[in-house]
Design a protein around this motif. Structure first.
Motif, PDB file in Angstrom:
ATOM      1  N   UNK A 192       0.759  -1.183   0.009  1.00 20.67           N
ATOM      2  CA  UNK A 192       0.053  -0.271   0.163  1.00 20.67           C
ATOM      3  C   UNK A 192       0.842   1.106   0.125  1.00 20.67           C
ATOM      4  N   UNK A 193       0.672   2.171  -1.045  1.00 21.76           N
ATOM      5  CA  UNK A 193       1.465   3.335  -1.141  1.00 21.76           C
ATOM      6  C   UNK A 193       0.855   4.704  -0.672  1.00 21.76           C
ATOM      7  N   UNK A 194      -0.486   4.410   0.087  1.00 18.42           N
ATOM      8  CA  UNK A 194      -0.905   5.465   0.568  1.00 18.42           C
ATOM      9  C   UNK A 194      -0.412   6.567   1.334  1.00 18.42           C
ATOM     10  N   UNK A 195      -0.673   7.884   1.520  1.00 15.79           N
ATOM     11  CA  UNK A 195       0.253   8.722   2.261  1.00 15.79           C
ATOM     12  C   UNK A 195      -0.123   8.357   3.477  1.00 15.79           C
ATOM     13  N   UNK A 196      -0.885   7.872   4.036  1.00 12.15           N
ATOM     14  CA  UNK A 196      -1.056   7.631   5.728  1.00 12.15           C
ATOM     15  C   UNK A 196       0.101   6.540   5.841  1.00 12.15           C
ATOM     16  N   UNK A 197       0.505   5.641   5.029  1.00 14.43           N
ATOM     17  CA  UNK A 197       1.501   4.637   5.359  1.00 14.43           C
ATOM     18  C   UNK A 197       2.776   5.472   5.847  1.00 14.43           C
ATOM     19  N   UNK A 198       2.924   6.619   5.270  1.00 14.00           N
ATOM     20  CA  UNK A 198       4.184   7.526   5.755  1.00 14.00           C
ATOM     21  C   UNK A 198       4.076   8.093   6.908  1.00 14.00           C
ATOM     22  N   UNK A 199       3.125   7.898   7.689  1.00 14.43           N
ATOM     23  CA  UNK A 199       3.158   8.464   9.123  1.00 14.43           C
ATOM     24  C   UNK A 199       4.024   7.852  10.071  1.00 14.43           C
ATOM     25  N   UNK A 248      -1.349   2.649  20.308  1.00 16.10           N
ATOM     26  CA  UNK A 248      -1.054   2.807  21.865  1.00 16.10           C
ATOM     27  C   UNK A 248      -1.832   4.029  22.477  1.00 16.10           C
ATOM     28  N   UNK A 249      -1.915   5.042  21.460  1.00 14.86           N
ATOM     29  CA  UNK A 249      -2.120   6.524  21.726  1.00 14.86           C
ATOM     30  C   UNK A 249      -1.688   7.176  22.972  1.00 14.86           C
ATOM     31  N   UNK A 250      -0.309   7.413  22.854  1.00 16.77           N
ATOM     32  CA  UNK A 250       0.410   7.682  24.050  1.00 16.77           C
ATOM     33  C   UNK A 250       0.558   9.412  24.199  1.00 16.77           C
ATOM     34  N   UNK A 251      -0.610   9.953  23.962  1.00 19.39           N
ATOM     35  CA  UNK A 251      -0.613  11.491  23.991  1.00 19.39           C
ATOM     36  C   UNK A 251      -1.455  11.960  25.072  1.00 19.39           C
ATOM     37  N   UNK A 252      -1.028  13.075  25.452  1.00 17.83           N
ATOM     38  CA  UNK A 252      -1.686  13.922  26.662  1.00 17.83           C
ATOM     39  C   UNK A 252      -2.139  15.163  26.177  1.00 17.83           C
ATOM     40  N   UNK A 253      -3.097  16.007  26.954  1.00 15.19           N
ATOM     41  CA  UNK A 253      -3.379  17.389  26.511  1.00 15.19           C
ATOM     42  C   UNK A 253      -3.938  17.528  25.165  1.00 15.19           C
ATOM     43  N   UNK A 254      -4.054  18.723  24.764  1.00 17.39           N
ATOM     44  CA  UNK A 254      -4.649  19.268  23.511  1.00 17.39           C
ATOM     45  C   UNK A 254      -3.670  18.655  22.619  1.00 17.39           C
ATOM     46  N   UNK A 255      -4.379  18.134  21.322  1.00 18.38           N
ATOM     47  CA  UNK A 255      -3.639  17.651  20.393  1.00 18.38           C
ATOM     48  C   UNK A 255      -4.066  17.878  18.960  1.00 18.38           C
ATOM     49  N   UNK A 256      -3.117  18.267  18.114  1.00 19.50           N
ATOM     50  CA  UNK A 256      -3.656  18.598  16.594  1.00 19.50           C
ATOM     51  C   UNK A 256      -3.258  17.484  15.993  1.00 19.50           C
ATOM     52  N   UNK A 257      -4.518  16.836  15.226  1.00 21.50           N
ATOM     53  CA  UNK A 257      -4.527  15.642  14.302  1.00 21.50           C
ATOM     54  C   UNK A 257      -4.248  16.052  13.072  1.00 21.50           C
ATOM     55  N   UNK A 258      -3.613  15.637  11.992  1.00 26.32           N
ATOM     56  CA  UNK A 258      -3.514  15.821  10.516  1.00 26.32           C
ATOM     57  C   UNK A 258      -3.812  14.623   9.726  1.00 26.32           C
ATOM     58  N   UNK A 259      -4.759  14.542   8.954  1.00 23.49           N
ATOM     59  CA  UNK A 259      -4.955  13.401   8.045  1.00 23.49           C
ATOM     60  C   UNK A 259      -3.653  13.419   6.973  1.00 23.49           C
ATOM     61  N   UNK A 260      -3.037  12.361   7.032  1.00 20.45           N
ATOM     62  CA  UNK A 260      -1.785  12.319   5.903  1.00 20.45           C
ATOM     63  C   UNK A 260      -2.184  12.392   4.370  1.00 20.45           C
ATOM     64  N   UNK A 261      -3.396  11.974   4.169  1.00 19.16           N
ATOM     65  CA  UNK A 261      -3.757  12.119   2.727  1.00 19.16           C
ATOM     66  C   UNK A 261      -4.528  13.419   2.356  1.00 19.16           C
ATOM     67  N   UNK A 262      -5.345  14.113   3.262  1.00 15.22           N
ATOM     68  CA  UNK A 262      -5.941  15.193   3.118  1.00 15.22           C
ATOM     69  C   UNK A 262      -5.432  16.245   3.327  1.00 15.22           C
ATOM     70  N   UNK A 263      -4.632  16.021   4.477  1.00 14.94           N
ATOM     71  CA  UNK A 263      -4.062  17.169   5.150  1.00 14.94           C
ATOM     72  C   UNK A 263      -4.927  18.158   6.126  1.00 14.94           C
ATOM     73  N   UNK A 264      -6.257  17.564   6.394  1.00 15.09           N
ATOM     74  CA  UNK A 264      -7.047  18.427   7.151  1.00 15.09           C
ATOM     75  C   UNK A 264      -6.638  18.244   8.692  1.00 15.09           C
TER      76      UNK A 264
END
Length: 299
Positions: free
Chosen positions: A91-98, A224-240
């Motif tokens: 799979x060559x999708x952008x999300x695989x580059x995360x 595993x979601x090792x995050x805390x506090x406020x978090x900005x998520x970006x879609x690797x394919x659409x960049x939203x």
């Protein structure tokens, strides 16, 4: 770990090896070293056609079903060797580059694993080919068993880059149309898409008589979601982007991931497709064992 070679099963060690051919070699050698180091004492085999595995035996002769039940390695004394044609489907999708924290990306983990499986198949004299897709099949190499094929596969894998959007189901239908003879189809993907059409495409591969292994690769942070506090998520394919409270969504997120994996696991089990859930922090031996068990169960 019990040997120096086995350290190469760890993604954080493999990340330091730049050349893909060496990654493949080291992962396979680490896996074999793990087999050699396993204890055999204290177990009597019920079947006269088996004997204890010894260093130097071909690992493709190991009876993985006996291993799965007993955690001991035995080889069949009499085993007709049948060649197996394999396809590595990437799979060559952008999300695989995360990646999080600059570890191996899902794509790098996938191509390292694909390289190791290609190495293993060529050394077992099995023909192996390569297919890479995003919204459609972009690259393909027909299966061959010559030693030179490994170089061709590794060269193409090393040039591939994950980018843009993907159409997994459509691409897998295209793959099904390309493969003429019964084969082992090994798919490396994060499966980020609508599960229903993907499952339908997987069923088509099975109905055509192919054996299928899915290596479902998530990033360690996605799993595993090792995050805390406020978090900005970006879609690797659409960049939203989306701003979220990590602590507030953790439980729901992990439940969603578990449900996502279980949906594929359940559907694959019912279709007799091998499903292996992986993340980029996991050693490579789990995936190699899945391949060997699948290869042996082929009747």
């Amino acid at each position: 770990m019990s040997s120096t070679a086995e350290k190469y099963l760890k993604p954080e060690v493999i990340r330091q090896v730049a050349r893909l051919d060496l990654r493949a070699k080291f992962i396979v050698e680490g896996f074999i070293a793990g087999l050699h180091a396993s204890p055999f004492q204290g177990f009597s085999v019920e079947f006269s056609e088996h004997r204890k595995y010894s260093p130097g035996d071909n690992i493709s002769d190991v009876d993985w079903n006996v291993y799965a039940k007993t955690d001991r390695f035995y080889v069949k004394k009499f085993q007709a060797e049948t060649n197996l044609t394999g396809y590595l489907v990437m799979d060559l999708s952008g999300s695989m580059g995360y990646t999080y924290r600059q570890e191996l990306t899902k794509f790098e983990y996938g191509i390292s694993l694909a390289a190791a499986l290609g190495y293993l198949m060529i050394h077992q004299q099995d023909p192996v080919g390569l297919v890479a897709f995003d919204q459609k099949v972009r690259q393909s190499l027909p299966p061959k068993s010559k030693r030179s094929q490994l170089g061709n596969i590794l060269s193409l894998l090393a040039k591939l880059q994950p980018a843009g959007e993907t159409a997994i189901a459509k691409s897998l239908h295209q793959v099904a149309g390309m493969i003429r003879h019964r084969s082992l189809v090994m798919i490396f993907s994060d499966l980020l898409g609508d599960p229903e059409p993907i499952i339908h495409a997987l069923h088509r591969l099975r109905f055509a008589g192919h054996d299928v292994i899915i290596f479902h690769i998530l990033d360690e942070a996605e799993a595993l979601f090792p995050f805390n506090g406020m978090l900005e998520l970006e879609d690797n394919e659409t960049h939203e982007t989306l701003l979220v409270d990590a602590d507030g969504i953790r439980a729901d997120y992990l439940e969603e991931v578990a449900s996502f994996q279980e949906r594929f696991r359940k559907e694959c089990r019912s279709a007799r497709i091998d499903y292996t859930a992986l993340h980029t922090g996991m050693p490579f031996d789990k995936a190699l064992m899945s391949y060997l068990l699948s290869r042996q169960s082929r009747g």
